[in-house]
Design an enzyme around this catalytic site. Structure first.
Site, PDB file in Angstrom:
ATOM      1  N   SER A  26      11.321  -8.389 -25.230  1.00 44.84           N
ATOM      2  CA  SER A  26      11.185  -7.268 -24.287  1.00 44.84           C
ATOM      3  C   SER A  26      10.198  -6.239 -24.819  1.00 44.84           C
ATOM      4  CB  SER A  26      12.544  -6.599 -24.034  1.00 44.84           C
ATOM      5  OG  SER A  26      13.153  -6.228 -25.256  1.00 44.84           O
ATOM      6  N   ASN A 113      23.425  -2.989 -28.764  1.00 46.66           N
ATOM      7  CA  ASN A 113      24.061  -2.770 -27.464  1.00 46.66           C
ATOM      8  C   ASN A 113      24.327  -1.293 -27.187  1.00 46.66           C
ATOM      9  OD1 ASN A 113      23.942  -5.493 -27.446  1.00 46.66           O
ATOM     10  ND2 ASN A 113      26.159  -5.851 -27.518  1.00 46.66           N
ATOM     11  N   THR A 158      12.131  12.394  19.712  1.00 48.94           N
ATOM     12  CA  THR A 158      13.233  11.481  19.412  1.00 48.94           C
ATOM     13  C   THR A 158      12.812  10.158  20.037  1.00 48.94           C
ATOM     14  OG1 THR A 158      14.439  11.951  21.440  1.00 48.94           O
ATOM     15  CG2 THR A 158      14.980  13.341  19.545  1.00 48.94           C
ATOM     16  N   HIS A 159      13.168   9.049  19.429  1.00 46.38           N
ATOM     17  CA  HIS A 159      12.731   7.717  19.899  1.00 46.38           C
ATOM     18  C   HIS A 159      11.204   7.628  19.982  1.00 46.38           C
ATOM     19  CE1 HIS A 159      16.951   7.267  21.277  1.00 46.38           C
ATOM     20  NE2 HIS A 159      16.806   8.539  21.623  1.00 46.38           N
ATOM     21  N   SER A 280     -13.498   1.313   4.946  1.00 50.59           N
ATOM     22  CA  SER A 280     -13.413  -0.130   5.128  1.00 50.59           C
ATOM     23  C   SER A 280     -14.670  -0.765   4.555  1.00 50.59           C
ATOM     24  CB  SER A 280     -13.304  -0.432   6.628  1.00 50.59           C
ATOM     25  OG  SER A 280     -13.814  -1.722   6.900  1.00 50.59           O
ATOM     26  N   LYS A 286     -14.806   3.575   9.612  1.00 55.04           N
ATOM     27  CA  LYS A 286     -13.383   3.747   9.319  1.00 55.04           C
ATOM     28  C   LYS A 286     -13.098   4.786   8.252  1.00 55.04           C
ATOM     29  CE  LYS A 286     -10.346   0.879  10.177  1.00 55.04           C
ATOM     30  NZ  LYS A 286      -9.149   1.155  10.959  1.00 55.04           N
ATOM     31  N   ASN A 288      -9.399   5.560   6.539  1.00 53.95           N
ATOM     32  CA  ASN A 288      -8.018   5.097   6.602  1.00 53.95           C
ATOM     33  C   ASN A 288      -7.086   5.949   5.737  1.00 53.95           C
ATOM     34  OD1 ASN A 288      -8.823   2.931   8.225  1.00 53.95           O
ATOM     35  ND2 ASN A 288      -9.360   1.707   6.418  1.00 53.95           N
ATOM     36  N   GLU A 293      -0.199   5.258   3.349  1.00 57.82           N
ATOM     37  CA  GLU A 293       0.256   3.868   3.516  1.00 57.82           C
ATOM     38  C   GLU A 293       0.800   3.322   2.200  1.00 57.82           C
ATOM     39  OE1 GLU A 293      -2.888   2.750   7.073  1.00 57.82           O
ATOM     40  OE2 GLU A 293      -3.305   2.143   5.035  1.00 57.82           O
ATOM     41  N   TYR A 320      28.329  -6.766 -22.748  1.00 54.86           N
ATOM     42  CA  TYR A 320      26.869  -6.912 -22.666  1.00 54.86           C
ATOM     43  C   TYR A 320      26.478  -8.372 -22.530  1.00 54.86           C
ATOM     44  CZ  TYR A 320      21.955  -6.959 -24.048  1.00 54.86           C
ATOM     45  OH  TYR A 320      20.602  -7.159 -24.071  1.00 54.86           O
ATOM     46  N   GLN A 325      18.836  -6.929 -20.217  1.00 51.92           N
ATOM     47  CA  GLN A 325      17.490  -6.566 -20.668  1.00 51.92           C
ATOM     48  C   GLN A 325      16.527  -6.466 -19.474  1.00 51.92           C
ATOM     49  OE1 GLN A 325      15.723  -7.939 -24.500  1.00 51.92           O
ATOM     50  NE2 GLN A 325      14.566  -9.337 -23.219  1.00 51.92           N
TER      51      GLN A 325
HETATM   52  N1  ARG Z   1      16.379  -5.761 -25.960  1.00 55.62           N
HETATM   53  C1  ARG Z   1      17.786  -5.753 -25.691  1.00 55.62           C
HETATM   54  C2  ARG Z   1      18.033  -5.186 -24.297  1.00 55.62           C
HETATM   55  O1  ARG Z   1      17.209  -4.524 -23.818  1.00 55.62           O
HETATM   56  C3  ARG Z   1      18.506  -4.910 -26.688  1.00 55.62           C
HETATM   57  C4  ARG Z   1      19.937  -5.246 -26.806  1.00 55.62           C
HETATM   58  C5  ARG Z   1      20.077  -6.585 -27.428  1.00 55.62           C
HETATM   59  N2  ARG Z   1      21.434  -6.860 -27.757  1.00 55.62           N
HETATM   60  C6  ARG Z   1      21.815  -8.083 -28.112  1.00 55.62           C
HETATM   61  N3  ARG Z   1      23.061  -8.249 -28.369  1.00 55.62           N
HETATM   62  N4  ARG Z   1      21.005  -9.080 -28.129  1.00 55.62           N
HETATM   63  O2  ARG Z   1      19.060  -5.403 -23.678  1.00 55.62           O
END
Ligand code: ARG
Length: 460
Positions: A26, A113, A158-159, A280, A286, A288, A293, A320, A325
């Site tokens: 991550s 965790n 309205t509508h 455009s 154009k 826009n 949007e 957990y 993650q």
């Molecule tokens: N990168 C993990 C997450 O975002 C951190 C926690 C990982 N905990 C574990 N028991 N593997 O959730």
């Protein structure tokens, strides 16, 4: 990096597949949590000292090391390898390279965790503050615009069918109050997030006598979470904030829709500034409303972020699991998108030109029909009957190719003898607005007091 070099590698005989390493990592996105991760570790180290695990000298070394890690890893070009897994591991690994085996003591009594839960709460606190600041700015823009164009008359719908005339000041302040509720929802979401998760450990609570109240105070939380299982399982605080963001985006999106329609040639009520429009590649004529949007489009994306996390969470057995993650990318995406949208929307609103003459000319005087019915009702005609009589009057005017304002007193009387001379005065837009000075209504006096109420919020 081979398996036995990992922080958790002791139990493993074989190496992690390179594919698995990339899939598991991550670090590519949670590096955003670097600052808050270090802030949490600085306090955790002091709690370890109070628990007799670290000496004051060791804490000083860890603190100095963490500061250096912060400086190095926050450098814009810094490259993290996927083998580091996540930001928590990356910080610890670099700390240990810098200060030696002492770095390995920092994680005592803590799990990733409870650590990741803390990091996310700290991130959330800042992210909410950032959004609330931008909301305030937009509210300021709206109040200023309501004041400048307070008495500009336009059709209210309205509508998407013309209903009754309204003042532009009233319209701009409508969004002000929606955003004020968004402020309240974000403030409220933080109240339930405002508890320290550290000390929950992996799930059962840390086995070290960490002073949780001390850590809560140091990190600015109002208290500590009451149950370690709940704590490491919990992502409600993110969901609540993201739900508030989704509602906020819905508000912006509806106003984008109005302004997009209003900026068409057919309506011509507003013209967006060049600065917030694009052209455009094929059609030279154009211009826009892409800014609006995109805000409308990103609303779908922010809803998706919320639903992504809701769906991720729904089947996870306590406590957990790594599924969690997957919370970070939607979280960062939602806050990043909303911050951008608030700025762009404020810029587009602030720089657009109103076309007051077009707005007023567009009011169909059939929009005054309610006032005629109210007139009859005030003279004692039951409202339902008055409604019916005026409905026939409108049809008569339409068939005659006239507006209501083109009717004579005789024509009014032929539909109801109750109509008197003074009824003709009703067929005037300003008069119609003056009738609506009820608190919260579109009458000019009412809108002025409403504006004062908004100003009191902006400048308490
Ligand atoms: N990168 C993990 C997450 O975002 C951190 C926690 C990982 N905990 C574990 N028991 N593997 O959730």
């Amino acid at each position: 990096m081979s398996g036995n070099e990992k922080a958790w590698g002791g139990r493993f005989a074989g190496a992690t597949a390179e594919l698995m390493e990339r899939f598991n990592a991550s670090i590519g996105f949670d590096r955003k949590l670097l600052e808050v991760d270090i802030a949490g570790s600085l306090v955790h180290a002091r709690a370890l000292e109070r628990a007799g695990v670290l000496t004051a000298e060791e804490v000083a070394q860890i603190h100095a090391g963490l500061e250096q890690v912060r400086a190095e890893l926050s450098a814009p070009g810094h490259l993290f390898s996927a083998g580091l897994e996540d930001i928590h591991m990356a910080v610890e690994r670099r700390l240990t390279e810098l200060i030696g085996p002492l770095g390995g003591k920092l994680h005592t009594g803590r799990s990733r965790n409870d650590q990741v839960n803390l990091d996310e709460r700290l991130y959330l606190r800042e992210a909410i503050a950032g959004i609330r600041l931008r909301l305030r700015h937009l509210q300021q823009v709206l109040a200023d615009s309501a004041e400048t164009h307070l008495e500009v008359i336009l059709p209210g719908y309205t509508h998407l069918q013309q209903a009754q005339p309204i003042l532009f000041g009233h319209y701009a302040l409508a969004l002000f109050w929606m955003l004020e509720r968004d402020q309240g929802r974000l403030e409220d979401a933080w109240k339930r997030a405002d508890f320290l998760p550290l000390g929950a450990g992996a799930l059962a609570g840390s086995a070290y006598p960490l002073d949780r109240q001390f850590m809560a105070r140091e990190l600015g939380f109002s208290g500590v979470t009451p149950n370690s299982l709940d704590t490491v399982s919990d992502r409600d605080f993110l969901l609540e904030a993201m739900a508030a963001l989704a509602i906020l985006m819905m508000h912006l999106s509806r106003f984008c829709e109005d302004l997009i329609i209003w900026s068409t040639r057919e309506f011509g009520f507003v013209e967006l500034a060049d600065a917030f429009s694009t052209g455009s590649s094929m059609m030279p004529q154009k211009k826009n409303p892409d800014s609006l949007e995109l805000v409308r489009g990103k609303t779908g994306r922010v809803y998706g972020d919320l639903f992504s996390l809701l769906t991720t969470m729904k089947g996870i057995p306590l406590t957990y699991a790594k599924d969690m993650q997957e919370d970070k990318e939607p979280l960062f995406d939602a806050f990043g998108s909303v911050a951008d949208c608030l700025e762009v929307f404020a810029g587009a609103w602030q720089t657009m030109q109103l076309r007051p003459a077009r707005m007023e000319a567009a009011v169909d005087d059939a929009a005054l029909a309610t006032d005629l019915a109210d007139y009859l009702a005030r003279q004692g005609v039951p409202f339902r009957e008055a409604h019916h009589l005026v409905g026939r009057l409108v049809r008569f005017a339409l068939d005659a190719g006239l507006g209501l304002r083109g009717l004579t007193l005789e024509e009014l009387k032929s539909h109801s003898p109750t109509f008197g001379e003074d009824a003709l005065a009703l067929l005037d837009l300003r008069h119609s607005l003056d009738l609506r000075n009820i608190e919260g209504g579109t009458g000019p006096q009412a809108v002025r007091s409403q504006l004062a109420r908004a100003r009191a919020i902006l400048n308490p």
